[in-house]
Design an enzyme around this catalytic site. Structure first.
Site, PDB file in Angstrom:
ATOM      1  N   CYS A 144      15.903  34.621  -1.002  1.00  0.00           N
ATOM      2  CA  CYS A 144      14.754  34.275  -2.121  1.00  0.00           C
ATOM      3  C   CYS A 144      15.223  32.934  -1.970  1.00  0.00           C
ATOM      4  CB  CYS A 144      15.387  34.419  -3.531  1.00  0.00           C
ATOM      5  SG  CYS A 144      13.550  33.515  -4.030  1.00  0.00           S
ATOM      6  N   HIS A 195      11.444  42.140  -6.721  1.00  0.00           N
ATOM      7  CA  HIS A 195      13.356  41.284  -6.162  1.00  0.00           C
ATOM      8  C   HIS A 195      13.757  41.139  -7.697  1.00  0.00           C
ATOM      9  CE1 HIS A 195      11.075  38.763  -2.316  1.00  0.00           C
ATOM     10  NE2 HIS A 195      10.700  40.412  -2.754  1.00  0.00           N
TER      11      HIS A 195
END
Lengths: 306, 306
Positions: free
Chosen positions: A243, A212
């Protein structure tokens, strides 16, 4: 003409991981156009959806149709995520090429995410393997090990837990175990250390790096994983996925930026980056107003790059 | 208490490189407050301004005052950029600890940026060195080699040009030669190769990595430079500096993200990342409406990180 024997495999997870994180539901027609555009770029693996109850995730209610469409396109591996044996049964019936199962390294995340302890999840994995062996032995099973690099619920995740879980998963019969930085907590030193430890334990069953970009380290972590022999990388077009911890920040590594990095390094991805960037238009058309990310698309390619 | 012998040196270039790229002029009072906040974070090197004619760059008209203020703060190296001997004379009179000179590896960029060929610029560097030797022999001179990784005007920059120029600069008497990815074209493989080549030529006079995040590779390139022994990294708070080629994309590597990466890896920067992030407020106060960047500040630090 692109090399027919690329050096790394970029596995596009946008239609699953990305769509699963956005509020708006993309219509099936838009999904199919987007997937066509992704296919045209030369991608060789795609995670097209999740086999989960439509009540829990309306975004994935059409997953069987999406799988059918993706399977009709040649030259790539069509994967679906399955959290349990029921999902696996449906996915195998739909004819997917490959299954991916999320299993948490963090005990706290496992309970929160799938309401199972890690041991219960290992038993579920064994059931999926048995089902696969009985009905579709040619279908590989991958596990994406969530929270391998840290957990917002539990905090630190011990290296030993990751290595133990990788070994147990292989014992349960899975073909590949990848490591996921679910919470954007990984750093390059840790990425090198953990992939080395896992490879020492399970050898070439070591799977993808799923990084990520929560704190901007996504590509640095992919580079670190590449340095220690990882050759499969999950990424999401436009960084779709977002996110929850970072408004305005992308979650998944942006496919376009990852492909740019590898291609700039002379590491062949087999992907036509201009066509990959062109797949942003159908994504955006299917999710009007949803922010998408990508530094390379914003900056443009350097002159004479392609 | 922070380690008093950090492993890497993060050199903050925001007040020079950053401000030089924005349209609005920051008031002297705001600059001083921002510099105070940067100092409080534990930074050990800062580029506070350029000694250039105020007509060319009104933003830097107060550079002597800014230098005087920064020099009064203990424990850090106060640098200024000087493009020529006239600027160097003024900077030395102001009492800077260190000079930095931009010299282009690309012949086309050199002409466009300073209206001098690379050979003429080498002669200018020699004049600056002579001046320094005569008046302030204790002041080190660094060159930041612009366009070392590629040039938007000329395209490819040959490795041989970079190595040749590094050798000539050392012959001219400079103390350090850093490599700058002025145009955001560097990739990690190239970063490792070029720093290795330059180090083979000029040894420990090899200086900082100055990376841009134009296409998202900034931190990956810093990691690559670290891997081959680079220990000084230029970065800009909030990624200030922007980039003419990438609206909405940051130019300079974001100091906060770079410090987060190193600290997460256990590589001590000597910087208090929370205080560093706190320096965003006076920056923003001095440039209202100017976008600033940073994934780590947006996402926040992981729990128990500090």
């Amino acid at each position: 003409m692109k090399n027919t024997n690329p050096s790394v495999l970029v596995s596009e997870v946008g239609p699953r991981d990305g769509l699963q994180s956005v509020k708006a539901t993309m219509s099936t027609a838009h999904k199919l156009r987007w997937i066509d555009a992704l296919h045209a770029s030369g991608l060789r693996e795609i995670e097209v959806g999740s086999f989960v109850p439509p009540k829990l995730l309306p975004q994935m209610a059409d997953v069987a149709d999406v799988v059918r469409h993706a399977l009709a396109l040649p030259g790539w591996t069509v994967m679906a995520l399955v959290p349990n044996a029921r999902g696996a049964e449906a996915a195998l019936q739909a004819g997917v090429h490959k299954l991916t199962i999320p299993v948490s390294a963090s005990a706290a995340h496992s309970l929160a995410n799938v309401r199972k302890t890690r041991e219960e999840m290992l038993a579920e994995v064994a059931r999926i393997v048995a089902l696969r062996n009985a009905t579709a032995p040619q279908v590989p099973i991958e596990v994406g090990m969530s929270t391998a690099f840290g957990c917002t619920l539990q905090g630190r995740v011990a290296d030993e837990d990751v290595v133990w879980l990788a070994a147990e998963l292989v014992r349960a019969g899975v073909d590949e175990v990848g490591l996921s930085d679910t919470t954007g907590m990984a750093n390059p030193g840790q990425v090198r250390r953990l992939f080395n430890l896992v490879r020492a334990e399970i050898g070439d069953k070591t799977g993808a790096a799923h990084m990520h970009n929560t704190r901007g380290l996504g590509l640095a972590n992919c580079l670190a994983a590449y340095d220690v022999g990882v050759r499969t990388f999950d990424a999401s077009l436009g960084g779709l996925g977002g996110c929850p911890y970072a408004p305005g920040a992308s979650g998944n590594v942006v496919s376009e930026d990852l492909v740019f990095m590898f291609e700039a390094m002379g590491i062949d991805t087999g992907i036509d980056i201009e066509k990959l960037m062109a797949a942003r238009a159908p994504l955006q058309a299917g999710l009007p107003g949803e922010p998408i990310y990508g530094m390379t698309p914003e900056a443009g390619l350097p002159k004479n790059f392609v």
